[in-house]
Design an enzyme around this catalytic site. Structure first.
Site, PDB file in Angstrom:
ATOM      1  N   CYS A  87      -4.153  -2.148   6.498  1.00 21.37           N
ATOM      2  CA  CYS A  87      -4.293  -0.892   5.790  1.00 21.37           C
ATOM      3  C   CYS A  87      -5.644  -0.837   5.069  1.00 21.37           C
ATOM      4  O   CYS A  87      -5.927  -1.651   4.191  1.00 21.37           O
ATOM      5  CB  CYS A  87      -3.151  -0.884   4.783  1.00 21.37           C
ATOM      6  N   CYS A 145       0.833  -1.202   0.000  1.00 15.83           N
ATOM      7  CA  CYS A 145       0.000   0.000   0.000  1.00 15.83           C
ATOM      8  C   CYS A 145       0.869   1.254   0.000  1.00 15.83           C
ATOM      9  O   CYS A 145       0.610   2.210  -0.732  1.00 15.83           O
ATOM     10  CB  CYS A 145      -0.928  -0.025   1.213  1.00 15.83           C
TER      11      CYS A 145
END
Length: 361
Positions: A195, A99
């Site tokens: 995330c 991410c």
């Protein structure tokens, strides 16, 4: 002209204070809130709407504009599909690393540049040094919060366009700043969990996307001890949730996952927290993403982490051989897990890292 910085505002205390610190340092500051996950609005586990409201409130207090952008498609394609593929292979991925590499320091950076930014900034606990168009990564002052492990895969050119305003402060200092400023995020607890998936119950989350295949749990000598719910729900070194205990002719020592055999869909377990199968002498990793000029210095002796919350361990990295490196540790390491990352350090500098492919026992 003051340099323009766009801060990734998550609605948390760290990015809130980062924006204020940049203002104090004389930058022209704007905020940007990223939405990277579409499925979060109905089940109450991932309050993106609340995070956006908090980010907006902070930007109002600081009198800076807040941009919003939706990167859900990029996140799905570049992070989430990889995450699912790894789980289907019986591995344990770390989506936060991808991410950062693909979304925060790539999609967000490029978007910010189109908005006229000279730099982006985030609320990560890390430091960098910029030399020309290359950035070097260093540990934060707050060693307990240091996030360089999750940032090791970011491109050096992206690091050269990034500011880490809170890298020189400890978490209690950041909370104190937020309190003095009366920011709405001052007491907000740190987000945990994956995330953008937040603290969703992981098992039920995975089952929405992958078909679980139950199978046998066996001891290392091949005795069947029970059934597992699907290899993807277990990670090496795990002791919770195995549902085996009180077996005849065995001690009361807890059982731990020591291996996952995807071909036969078998989960292997062993007894005792110090069982030799829990330990690795070394590992084989994929190509190393270097953040320092080390590729010509192999074999290299340095320090490594195979998990975020781990003390660094002495190791030696071999020269690359067919897209792989051997990494041998000075002491055996517990629960080294394929799919996770090995990240290398020299004192305060993060040298880079790679995906763990195999364990050397």
């Amino acid at each position: 002209m003051k340099a323009k910085v766009i801060v990734g505002m998550s609605g948390g205390v760290d990015s809130s204070v980062a924006a204020w610190l940049l203002q104090e340092a004389g930058y022209q500051v704007e905020g940007l809130f990223m939405k990277n996950w579409e499925q979060d609005d109905q089940d109450g586990f991932c309050p993106a709407a609340q995070d956006l409201a908090d980010a907006q409130a902070v930007c109002n207090q600081l009198r800076i504009p807040l941009h919003t952008v939706n990167f859900s498609e990029e996140y799905w394609q570049r992070v989430f599909t990889h995450f699912l593929n790894e789980y289907e292979k019986g591995r344990t991925p770390n989506p936060d690393v991808l991410c950062n590499k693909e979304i925060k320091f790539n999609a967000f950076l490029n978007h910010a540049l189109t908005l006229g930014a000279d730099y982006i900034a985030t609320g990560h606990y890390a430091k960098n040094k910029i030399e020309g168009d290359i950035g070097f990564l260093y540990k934060a002052k707050d060693r307990d919060k240091d996030q360089t492990y999750f940032l090791h895969a970011v491109a050096p050119k992206a690091l050269a366009k990034t500011l880490f305003p809170i890298g020189d402060y400890t978490k209690p200092e950041i909370r104190e700043f937020a309190k003095k400023l009366g920011l709405v995020t001052q007491a907000k607890k740190d987000s945990t969990g994956i995330c953008f998936i937040g603290e969703k119950r992981f098992k039920s989350f995975l089952q929405e996307f992958i078909l679980a295949r139950p199978g046998e749990i066996k001891s290392t000598d091949g005795k069947t001890l029970g059934k597992h719910d699907g290899l993807m729900f277990y990670t090496l070194g795990q002791r919770q949730g195995l549902g085996i205990g009180g077996l005849q002719n065995s001690t009361d020592d807890p059982w731990y996952v020591v291996d996952k055999e995807v071909a036969t869909n078998t989960l292997y377990v062993a007894q005792g927290s110090q069982h030799p199968r829990l330990y690795a002498q070394g590992l084989i990793c994929g190509p190393i993403h270097w953040l320092a000029d080390c590729q010509d210095k192999l074999p290299l002796t340095c320090y490594a982490k195979t998990r975020y919350r781990q003390a660094e361990q002495g190791c030696m990295i071999s020269p690359q051989n067919e897209d792989q490196h051997y990494v041998m540790f000075s002491n055996p390491q517990r629960a080294v897990t394929p799919g996770q990352y090995v990240v290398f350090y020299d004192k305060n500098q993060c040298l880079g890292g790679a995906t763990i492919e195999q364990i050397i026992r």
